[in-house]
Write an enzyme that holds these catalytic residues in place. Structure first.
Site, short mmCIF file in Angstrom:
data_model
loop_
_atom_site.label_atom_id
_atom_site.label_comp_id
_atom_site.label_asym_id
_atom_site.label_seq_id
_atom_site.Cartn_x
_atom_site.Cartn_y
_atom_site.Cartn_z
N HIS A 71 0.83 -1.22 0.00
CA HIS A 71 0.00 0.00 0.00
C HIS A 71 0.86 1.26 0.00
CE1 HIS A 71 -3.35 -2.70 1.06
NE2 HIS A 71 -2.46 -3.26 1.85
N SER A 115 17.06 21.48 -15.04
CA SER A 115 15.93 22.34 -15.39
C SER A 115 16.49 23.66 -15.89
CB SER A 115 15.05 22.57 -14.17
OG SER A 115 14.28 23.75 -14.34
N LYS A 136 17.65 21.43 -9.74
CA LYS A 136 17.00 20.20 -10.16
C LYS A 136 17.93 19.20 -10.83
CE LYS A 136 12.80 19.89 -10.77
NZ LYS A 136 11.81 19.10 -10.06
N GLU A 168 11.57 8.41 -16.42
CA GLU A 168 10.23 8.89 -16.77
C GLU A 168 9.87 8.51 -18.20
OE1 GLU A 168 10.00 13.10 -15.77
OE2 GLU A 168 11.14 12.68 -13.95
#
Ligand code: ARG
Length: 464
Positions: free
Chosen positions: A162, A283, A289, A296
């Site tokens: 979970h 970024s 970043k 991804e």
């Protein structure tokens, strides 16, 4: 009035004029199926040799054809082949080029053959190679996972259910889960390959041929196990492509789940791993970043695998036997999937080898959330002989107490523990550490470092 376009050379007998511009555009598949060129030439060479041996065409013609095809193969390899979209697809392009190179003998190659069995043969050969490539690539990912699992057989981390800390596991054990998934993926490709490997060549348009062809010979020459038994099936089914797409879709789901974990683990909230500059991007506005774009994109691109499977299933489901031009739509989704599978597997392997493990962060998280509560309950069963449900209840009360005191189970004073179960001795602390917890899980398939080491060795033998 504008002049009518000339009729197509391959079927001009029945046609007075050529196709409209829009007909050409919807019909042409060359840009997609030119990728079948090697398979097309291999199929033609096998068919040609068989026609000569069976006495269906003259030896001299056969020699001219074989020479012409060899020259075309060189032209294609050198990027010098004069593709012409007016010739619809790769098959007609090669045939037209052969005619240009060797003259009328070229017209004999298509004896006892149709583009229907030709394209089915070419496509099977292509998918067969794609399966072999996928197998090798997946094996490389497994090899990378095995190396890292071996290295981290003892590294503790939280195991989740979970998405909440459940029980401590080792990072090696977690990685080994993917080795198993990928092993089954390879099994699916392997099974698909065995069913795929029959030759459609010689089915001709749909009904077979009146020429005394030798289908076993062309099947053998092309590395197929045998000719397909039914000519109508041979030209009209694409289940081999569907199986490839299905196997890829499932493999893609595995890759995507792992990619998602990499995204989570490399973020500052988890901080379990770090990817180097090689597999991240920055970024343009936020200087701090480091984005896990490769992960991804694996997660994102694998969505196409599912989509392409559904696309071809949908193309196939309403088609009466045998061939219909709808089937030309089989290649684009499959090629797209194959290209992206290759890329996603390579990126996954790269990230597995690249990732740096933050053992301290993993360890800290492994102990959080009362993750050794099950170990405590198991101790109550083992040492005090409590039924597990009863042990579960006492442990719950201890967790509640620890929560109220704002400490870990391992930091609960014995006096507090005995308020809930007076028979508990200080031996209890021996099971509350995450290392003890994982070390105790020695059951087959469990997370104990000793088990993980053995699992790695067994998997190396099985998969590499
Ligand atoms: N380009 C076609 C395809 O991919 C080749 C087969 C054409 N057959 C036909 N009967 N028109 O399906």
């Amino acid at each position: 009035m504008s002049k009518k376009p000339p009729a197509n050379a391959a079927w001009g007998g029945r046609f007075a004029g050529g196709p409209s511009e829009i007909m050409q555009r919807i019909n042409v598949s060359l840009d997609v199926d030119k990728r079948l060129h090697e398979q097309d030439i291999a199929g033609s060479l096998a068919h040609n040799a068989m026609l000569v041996r069976a006495g269906i065409i003259a030896r001299e013609d056969g020699e001219r054809i074989a020479k012409g095809l060899a020259k075309i193969r060189d032209e294609l390899a050198a990027g010098k082949f004069p593709f012409d979209p007016a010739h619809e697809d790769i098959h007609l392009n090669i045939e037209a080029r052969l005619a240009a190179l060797i003259g009328p003998a070229a017209g004999r190659l298509h004896t006892a053959r149709s583009r229907n069995d030709q394209v089915a043969t070419d496509f099977r050969l292509w998918v067969r190679d794609a399966i072999d490539a996928a197998d090798a690539r997946i094996r490389d990912v497994q090899a990378a996972l095995l190396d890292r699992a071996d290295e981290h057989a003892k590294t503790v981390m939280p195991g989740f259910t979970h998405m909440q800390p459940a029980q401590p596991v080792t990072f090696g054990h977690h990685l080994m889960a993917y080795v198993e998934m990928l092993g089954r993926d390879r099994g699916r490709f392997h099974d698909a390959r065995a069913r795929l490997n029959e030759s459609p060549l010689g089915a001709a348009a749909l009904a077979g041929t009146s020429f005394p062809i030798d289908r076993a010979a062309t099947a053998k020459a092309l590395g197929f196990d045998r000719p397909m038994a039914n000519s109508m099936d041979a030209v009209s089914d694409r289940d081999f492509a569907l199986e490839y797409l299905a196997a890829t879709a499932i493999c893609g789901v595995h890759l995507s789940r792992f990619a998602e974990e990499i995204v989570l683990w490399s973020g500052p909230q988890f901080g379990f791993i770090a990817l180097s500059d090689a597999f991240t991007t920055g970024s343009s506005i936020m200087p701090q970043k480091r984005n896990p774009d490769a992960a991804e994109l694996v997660r994102g691109k694998t969505g196409r695998f599912t989509g392409n499977l559904v696309a071809l299933l949908t193309v196939m489901k309403g088609l009466a036997l045998t061939y219909a031009k709808d089937l030309q739509e089989d290649k684009a989704p499959l090629f797209e999937t194959a290209d992206n599978l290759d890329l996603c597997l390579a990126a996954t392997e790269g990230m597995v080898r690249d990732l740096r493990v933050n053992e301290a962060a993993m360890r800290a998280a492994a102990g959080a959330g009362f993750s050794t509560a099950t170990d405590l309950a198991d101790w109550l069963v083992r040492v005090l002989g409590l039924p597990f449900r009863e042990a579960h209840r006492r442990t719950g009360a201890l967790v509640k107490r620890a929560e109220a005191l704002g400490c870990d189970l391992a930091a609960l004073p014995l006096a507090e523990i005995r308020k809930i179960e007076p028979r508990i001795s200080d031996d209890i602390y021996s099971v509350l550490s995450v290392d003890k917890s994982v070390a105790s899980r020695t059951s087959l398939g469990g997370t104990a470092p000793s088990r993980v080491k053995r699992a790695v060795a067994a998997a190396r033998k099985k998969y590499l």
